[in-house]
Structures are given as structure tokens and as C-alpha cells.
Motif scaffolding. Structure first.
Motif, PDB file in Angstrom:
ATOM      1  N   ASP A   3       0.832  -1.210   0.000  1.00 30.89           N
ATOM      2  CA  ASP A   3       0.000   0.000   0.000  1.00 30.89           C
ATOM      3  C   ASP A   3       0.864   1.256   0.000  1.00 30.89           C
ATOM      4  OD1 ASP A   3      -2.390  -1.412   0.045  1.00 30.89           O
ATOM      5  OD2 ASP A   3      -2.409  -1.535   2.234  1.00 30.89           O
ATOM      6  N   LYS A   4       1.885   1.255   0.841  1.00 36.57           N
ATOM      7  CA  LYS A   4       2.778   2.411   0.918  1.00 36.57           C
ATOM      8  C   LYS A   4       3.498   2.636  -0.412  1.00 36.57           C
ATOM      9  CE  LYS A   4       3.537   1.814   5.889  1.00 36.57           C
ATOM     10  NZ  LYS A   4       4.529   1.446   6.935  1.00 36.57           N
ATOM     11  N   LYS A   5       3.919   1.540  -1.040  1.00 39.39           N
ATOM     12  CA  LYS A   5       4.600   1.646  -2.326  1.00 39.39           C
ATOM     13  C   LYS A   5       3.656   2.176  -3.402  1.00 39.39           C
ATOM     14  CE  LYS A   5       7.452  -1.016  -5.540  1.00 39.39           C
ATOM     15  NZ  LYS A   5       8.018  -2.358  -5.851  1.00 39.39           N
ATOM     16  N   ASP A   6       2.396   1.699  -3.372  1.00 43.31           N
ATOM     17  CA  ASP A   6       1.394   2.170  -4.352  1.00 43.31           C
ATOM     18  C   ASP A   6       1.107   3.657  -4.185  1.00 43.31           C
ATOM     19  OD1 ASP A   6       1.188  -0.340  -5.443  1.00 43.31           O
ATOM     20  OD2 ASP A   6      -0.600  -0.909  -4.294  1.00 43.31           O
ATOM     21  N   ILE A   7       1.033   4.119  -2.926  1.00 42.31           N
ATOM     22  CA  ILE A   7       0.787   5.537  -2.664  1.00 42.31           C
ATOM     23  C   ILE A   7       1.962   6.374  -3.174  1.00 42.31           C
ATOM     24  CG2 ILE A   7       0.550   7.274  -0.839  1.00 42.31           C
ATOM     25  CD1 ILE A   7      -0.972   5.135   0.785  1.00 42.31           C
ATOM     26  N   LEU A   8       3.181   5.910  -2.890  1.00 43.01           N
ATOM     27  CA  LEU A   8       4.372   6.620  -3.358  1.00 43.01           C
ATOM     28  C   LEU A   8       4.407   6.688  -4.882  1.00 43.01           C
ATOM     29  CD1 LEU A   8       7.039   8.004  -2.653  1.00 43.01           C
ATOM     30  CD2 LEU A   8       8.126   5.747  -2.668  1.00 43.01           C
ATOM     31  N   ASN A   9       4.064   5.578  -5.540  1.00 38.19           N
ATOM     32  CA  ASN A   9       4.017   5.552  -7.007  1.00 38.19           C
ATOM     33  C   ASN A   9       2.958   6.510  -7.548  1.00 38.19           C
ATOM     34  OD1 ASN A   9       6.069   3.665  -7.264  1.00 38.19           O
ATOM     35  ND2 ASN A   9       4.677   1.913  -7.234  1.00 38.19           N
ATOM     36  N   ALA A  10       1.846   6.624  -6.818  1.00 35.45           N
ATOM     37  CA  ALA A  10       0.772   7.540  -7.238  1.00 35.45           C
ATOM     38  C   ALA A  10       1.265   8.986  -7.205  1.00 35.45           C
ATOM     39  CB  ALA A  10      -0.445   7.369  -6.330  1.00 35.45           C
ATOM     40  N   PHE A  11       2.025   9.334  -6.154  1.00 41.03           N
ATOM     41  CA  PHE A  11       2.607  10.681  -6.075  1.00 41.03           C
ATOM     42  C   PHE A  11       3.563  10.926  -7.242  1.00 41.03           C
ATOM     43  CE2 PHE A  11       1.428  10.658  -1.502  1.00 41.03           C
ATOM     44  CZ  PHE A  11       0.860  11.925  -1.432  1.00 41.03           C
ATOM     45  N   VAL A  12       4.345   9.912  -7.575  1.00 37.48           N
ATOM     46  CA  VAL A  12       5.364  10.052  -8.623  1.00 37.48           C
ATOM     47  C   VAL A  12       4.724  10.214  -9.997  1.00 37.48           C
ATOM     48  CG1 VAL A  12       7.248   8.879  -9.839  1.00 37.48           C
ATOM     49  CG2 VAL A  12       7.130   8.816  -7.330  1.00 37.48           C
ATOM     50  N   LYS A  13       3.678   9.450 -10.276  1.00 40.45           N
ATOM     51  CA  LYS A  13       3.091   9.450 -11.617  1.00 40.45           C
ATOM     52  C   LYS A  13       2.069  10.572 -11.830  1.00 40.45           C
ATOM     53  CE  LYS A  13      -0.905   6.382 -10.934  1.00 40.45           C
ATOM     54  NZ  LYS A  13      -1.541   5.119 -11.328  1.00 40.45           N
ATOM     55  N   ALA A  14       1.755  11.328 -10.779  1.00 37.99           N
ATOM     56  CA  ALA A  14       0.771  12.416 -10.911  1.00 37.99           C
ATOM     57  C   ALA A  14       1.259  13.466 -11.906  1.00 37.99           C
ATOM     58  CB  ALA A  14       0.512  13.054  -9.553  1.00 37.99           C
ATOM     59  N   ASN A  15       0.304  14.031 -12.646  1.00 38.57           N
ATOM     60  CA  ASN A  15       0.610  15.105 -13.601  1.00 38.57           C
ATOM     61  C   ASN A  15       0.447  16.436 -12.872  1.00 38.57           C
ATOM     62  OD1 ASN A  15       0.758  16.995 -15.639  1.00 38.57           O
ATOM     63  ND2 ASN A  15      -0.512  15.846 -17.073  1.00 38.57           N
ATOM     64  N   TYR A  16       1.562  17.040 -12.463  1.00 38.66           N
ATOM     65  CA  TYR A  16       1.520  18.233 -11.623  1.00 38.66           C
ATOM     66  C   TYR A  16       1.225  19.516 -12.399  1.00 38.66           C
ATOM     67  CZ  TYR A  16       3.077  15.380  -7.739  1.00 38.66           C
ATOM     68  OH  TYR A  16       3.132  14.433  -6.752  1.00 38.66           O
ATOM     69  N   PHE A  17       1.155  19.409 -13.719  1.00 35.80           N
ATOM     70  CA  PHE A  17       0.753  20.579 -14.506  1.00 35.80           C
ATOM     71  C   PHE A  17      -0.637  21.043 -14.092  1.00 35.80           C
ATOM     72  CE2 PHE A  17      -1.876  22.028 -18.091  1.00 35.80           C
ATOM     73  CZ  PHE A  17      -1.221  23.209 -18.404  1.00 35.80           C
ATOM     74  N   TRP A  18      -1.541  20.089 -13.886  1.00 33.21           N
ATOM     75  CA  TRP A  18      -2.920  20.426 -13.516  1.00 33.21           C
ATOM     76  C   TRP A  18      -2.993  20.968 -12.093  1.00 33.21           C
ATOM     77  CZ3 TRP A  18      -5.899  21.125 -17.376  1.00 33.21           C
ATOM     78  CH2 TRP A  18      -5.714  20.384 -18.549  1.00 33.21           C
ATOM     79  N   VAL A  19      -2.061  20.588 -11.254  1.00 31.19           N
ATOM     80  CA  VAL A  19      -2.002  21.143  -9.904  1.00 31.19           C
ATOM     81  C   VAL A  19      -1.636  22.625  -9.971  1.00 31.19           C
ATOM     82  CG1 VAL A  19      -0.893  20.982  -7.643  1.00 31.19           C
ATOM     83  CG2 VAL A  19      -1.353  18.900  -8.950  1.00 31.19           C
ATOM     84  N   ILE A  20      -0.710  22.965 -10.871  1.00 31.16           N
ATOM     85  CA  ILE A  20      -0.316  24.372 -11.058  1.00 31.16           C
ATOM     86  C   ILE A  20      -1.498  25.187 -11.580  1.00 31.16           C
ATOM     87  CG2 ILE A  20       1.183  25.932 -12.364  1.00 31.16           C
ATOM     88  CD1 ILE A  20       3.284  23.663 -12.350  1.00 31.16           C
ATOM     89  N   VAL A  21      -2.249  24.602 -12.527  1.00 30.90           N
ATOM     90  CA  VAL A  21      -3.446  25.272 -13.043  1.00 30.90           C
ATOM     91  C   VAL A  21      -4.437  25.503 -11.898  1.00 30.90           C
ATOM     92  CG1 VAL A  21      -5.438  25.077 -14.589  1.00 30.90           C
ATOM     93  CG2 VAL A  21      -3.177  24.329 -15.357  1.00 30.90           C
ATOM     94  N   SER A  22      -4.583  24.499 -11.037  1.00 31.20           N
ATOM     95  CA  SER A  22      -5.486  24.607  -9.888  1.00 31.20           C
ATOM     96  C   SER A  22      -5.071  25.736  -8.955  1.00 31.20           C
ATOM     97  CB  SER A  22      -5.503  23.273  -9.125  1.00 31.20           C
ATOM     98  OG  SER A  22      -6.255  23.371  -7.939  1.00 31.20           O
ATOM     99  N   ILE A  23      -3.768  25.893  -8.749  1.00 32.24           N
ATOM    100  CA  ILE A  23      -3.252  26.955  -7.885  1.00 32.24           C
ATOM    101  C   ILE A  23      -3.585  28.328  -8.470  1.00 32.24           C
ATOM    102  CG2 ILE A  23      -1.120  28.053  -7.087  1.00 32.24           C
ATOM    103  CD1 ILE A  23       0.035  25.226  -6.732  1.00 32.24           C
ATOM    104  N   VAL A  24      -3.418  28.470  -9.792  1.00 33.62           N
ATOM    105  CA  VAL A  24      -3.728  29.745 -10.462  1.00 33.62           C
ATOM    106  C   VAL A  24      -5.211  30.084 -10.283  1.00 33.62           C
ATOM    107  CG1 VAL A  24      -3.848  30.938 -12.684  1.00 33.62           C
ATOM    108  CG2 VAL A  24      -1.858  29.525 -12.135  1.00 33.62           C
ATOM    109  N   LEU A  25      -6.074  29.088 -10.460  1.00 33.36           N
ATOM    110  CA  LEU A  25      -7.513  29.296 -10.299  1.00 33.36           C
ATOM    111  C   LEU A  25      -7.856  29.693  -8.861  1.00 33.36           C
ATOM    112  CD1 LEU A  25      -8.798  26.243 -12.388  1.00 33.36           C
ATOM    113  CD2 LEU A  25      -8.901  28.651 -13.051  1.00 33.36           C
ATOM    114  N   SER A  26      -7.170  29.088  -7.912  1.00 28.86           N
ATOM    115  CA  SER A  26      -7.400  29.423  -6.506  1.00 28.86           C
ATOM    116  C   SER A  26      -6.993  30.866  -6.214  1.00 28.86           C
ATOM    117  CB  SER A  26      -6.612  28.474  -5.600  1.00 28.86           C
ATOM    118  OG  SER A  26      -7.048  27.152  -5.757  1.00 28.86           O
ATOM    119  N   LEU A  27      -5.871  31.293  -6.781  1.00 33.66           N
ATOM    120  CA  LEU A  27      -5.423  32.669  -6.587  1.00 33.66           C
ATOM    121  C   LEU A  27      -6.414  33.662  -7.185  1.00 33.66           C
ATOM    122  CD1 LEU A  27      -1.588  32.313  -7.257  1.00 33.66           C
ATOM    123  CD2 LEU A  27      -2.696  32.822  -5.071  1.00 33.66           C
ATOM    124  N   LEU A  28      -7.032  33.290  -8.302  1.00 35.49           N
ATOM    125  CA  LEU A  28      -8.070  34.139  -8.905  1.00 35.49           C
ATOM    126  C   LEU A  28      -9.264  34.271  -7.960  1.00 35.49           C
ATOM    127  CD1 LEU A  28      -8.056  32.981 -12.650  1.00 35.49           C
ATOM    128  CD2 LEU A  28      -7.257  35.169 -11.730  1.00 35.49           C
TER     129      LEU A  28
END
Length: 327
Positions: free
Chosen positions: A24-49
Motif C-alpha cells: 500500500d505504501k509503495k502504491d501511494i508513493l508511485n501515485a505521487f510520482v506518476k501524478a501530472n503536476y501541470f494540472w495542480v499548477i493550473v489549480s493553484i492559479v484558479l485558486s489565486l483568482l
């Protein structure tokens, strides 16, 4: 009280991770690694708006009392307030008003009244979103409540007559005490609830004096739409959540908001509630759901802390420059 709810948040994190296997711990770590952080940056911009829109909306409320603070100051105050709330709940509201008193000479009591008005409007928006979520996602919400609340309670009480007897006795004794001390309880209960209700109503009343009501309504809708959109675009960070759609984003937004209310900054509670919503209601695998909840929470936490610190630094500098320019 703060330590209790902070401890509750830490406890919720421990309860989630204590029984995790190495896989489970390995799967969670892999999930963090494979996430597309571009959309997280877009989310941050929207939050700032959304935060900028909140600063503009606050200016509209202050204008009802003939105060016209600079947008830079209201925005900086909002961000410092958000940051302060991570340290101590409700400290943010005090910080916001203190900043305007220092840099705009607006009396604390008057600006604090507009903050109460903001909270009243946000509560109303939240209730509307909750109602909408229940209507359009009733089957998913029912499944979540049934699997995580009703079913476990039914299993716990089934055949356990001793527990039912103790519970029944406790309720009976509670009712007797409530009757014996009914006058004192009525005074305490009415006083506290009355203050909350009166504060809510007073906040709503101040909105009627707004000089540009449609602009105020537009910003109120825009703020929550940006919250929703920021959540929705984060879904694209993972393949498993990218296919869930707008309805699921609305459900996660509403349920996650309750988590933020429960503990300081939502630590622990937000992750637990969002993870359960994604896994139980939408069938997302645990590792992805848990990683998603932490990515969303952490990105917002870092954004608010950094923006709040930058605002603290810029407040005296920007005001000094503007003061010189006005001379």
C-alpha cells in the motif's frame, strides 16, 4: 480547543496509515510520482483568482460605509488572513481587519462587520452547493453514508443488548437532567444560538446596502466557481480521477469543505473525507485517492503560506511607495 482539533487531525492521519501494508505504501508513493503536476499548477492559479475576487468583493462591502481601500491592501490582508487561520482558527478574520486598520485607517469594528457579512454569504453558498450535490449525486452520497455510517452502526448494535441498554439508559438520564435544568439550559442555548443567528442575519442585511449588487453577486459566484474548477482540473492529475466528471468534482469539493471545518486547516480530516468519498462513492483505488487528497491539500497549503508571507513583506513596501506617489 485548538490543540484538541489539531490532535484529532493527526489521529485521523494515523488511523488511515497505521494498517497500511508495504505494498500500500509503495502504491501511494508511485501515485505521487506518476501524478501530472501541470494540472495542480493550473489549480493553484484558479485558486489565486478566487482569492483576488474575494478581495474585490470585500472592497464592495467596505464601500457601503464609504471606505475605499486599495485593492492591493485588501488582497494582501485576505492572504495574510488565510495564512493566520492555519496557525489559529478565526485568527485570520482578526488579522485581516487589523491590517486594514493599520494601512487604511478603517476602524476594526466596522471592517469586522463586513467579514461577518462575508462569512454569512459563504455559508449560504455552501448550503446551496450541498443541496445541489445531494440532488444531483443522491445515489453516490447515499452509498457513502450507508457504507461508512449506517452499516457499521447497524453491525455494532446487532445482537449487542448490553450496549443498547447502556445507550438507552444514558439517553433517559440525559432527558431527565435536561428537564430538571431546562431553564438554565434554555438561557445558555438561546444565548449562543441567538448570537450566531443574529450575526448571520446582520451580515446578510449589510449586503442590501451594496452600491453595485450585481457585481457583488458575480464575485460571490465566481469565488465558488473557481473553487469548483480548481478541484475539477486536479482530477486530471491522475488517469483514475480524470474520467469522473463534473458531478464528482462537486461532491469532493463539498465533502472536502467539511473536512476543512473540522480541524485547523483541514489537516487529517480533509484527507480522510476526500479519500473516503473517492473510494467509497466513486470506486477510485485507495492509493490514488489518498495521494490525490494530499496533493490537493498540500498545494493549497503551500500556496497560502507562500502568498501570505509575500503579502506580509509587500504590505509596508507597497504602501510606502503609494504614499510617496500621492505626495
Amino acid at each position: 480547543k485548538v490543540l484538541f482539533f489539531l490532535g484529532l487531525g493527526i489521529l485521523l492521519i494515523w488511523l488511515v496509515i497505521k494498517d497500511l501494508s508495504e505494498k500500500d505504501k509503495k502504491d501511494i508513493l508511485n501515485a505521487f510520482v506518476k501524478a501530472n503536476y501541470f494540472w495542480v499548477i493550473v489549480s493553484i492559479v484558479l485558486s489565486l483568482l478566487s482569492h483576488l475576487s474575494r478581495a474585490i468583493r470585500w472592497k464592495l462591502l467596505l464601500e457601503t460605509m464609504e471606505y475605499r481601500p486599495r485593492l492591493s491592501n485588501t488582497f494582501f490582508a485576505v492572504m495574510v488572513g488565510y495564512m493566520a487561520n492555519y496557525a489559529l482558527p478565526r485568527l485570520g478574520e482578526v488579522s485581516r481587519c487589523g491590517i486594514l486598520r493599520t494601512y487604511e485607517k478603517i476602524p476594526f469594528e466596522r471592517s469586522f462587520g463586513t467579514v461577518i457579512a462575508e462569512r454569512a454569504i459563504d455559508l449560504l453558498c455552501m448550503l446551496l452547493l450541498l443541496t445541489l450535490t445531494i440532488i444531483i449525486q443522491f445515489d453516490k452520497i447515499y452509498l457513502l453514508v450507508d457504507s461508512k455510517i449506517r452499516a457499521p452502526l447497524s453491525l455494532k448494535f446487532q445482537g449487542n443488548h448490553t450496549l443498547l441498554y447502556v445507550l438507552g439508559t444514558g439517553v433517559f438520564m440525559g432527558l431527565i437532567l435536561l428537564y430538571l435544568f431546562r431553564k438554565k439550559v434554555a438561557v445558555i442555548f438561546t444565548g449562543k444560538i441567538g448570537k450566531v443567528v443574529l450575526g448571520f442575519l446582520e451580515g446578510l442585511k449589510s449586503v442590501k446596502d451594496i452600491k453595485r449588487p450585481w457585481l457583488f453577486i458575480t464575485h460571490s459566484v465566481f469565488i465558488w466557481f473557481m473553487y469548483f474548477l480548481a478541484m475539477y482540473v486536479c482530477f486530471f492529475s491522475f488517469k483514475e480521477t480524470g474520467e469522473l466528471g463534473l458531478n464528482a468534482a462537486l461532491s469532493v469539493l463539498v465533502m472536502g469543505t467539511f473536512g476543512i471545518i473540522f480541524t485547523p486547516g483541514g489537516i487529517g480530516a480533509y484527507q480522510a473525507i476526500v479519500t473516503e468519498t473517492l473510494t467509497s462513492a466513486y470506486g477510485v483505488v485507495f492509493s490514488v485517492a489518498y495521494a490525490f487528497s494530499w496533493i490537493v491539500w498540500t498545494s493549497q497549503f503551500i500556496t497560502i503560506i507562500l502568498t501570505g508571507l509575500i503579502s506580509l513583506v509587500l504590505l509596508p513596501l507597497v504602501n510606502k511607495i503609494q504614499k510617496k506617489a500621492s505626495l
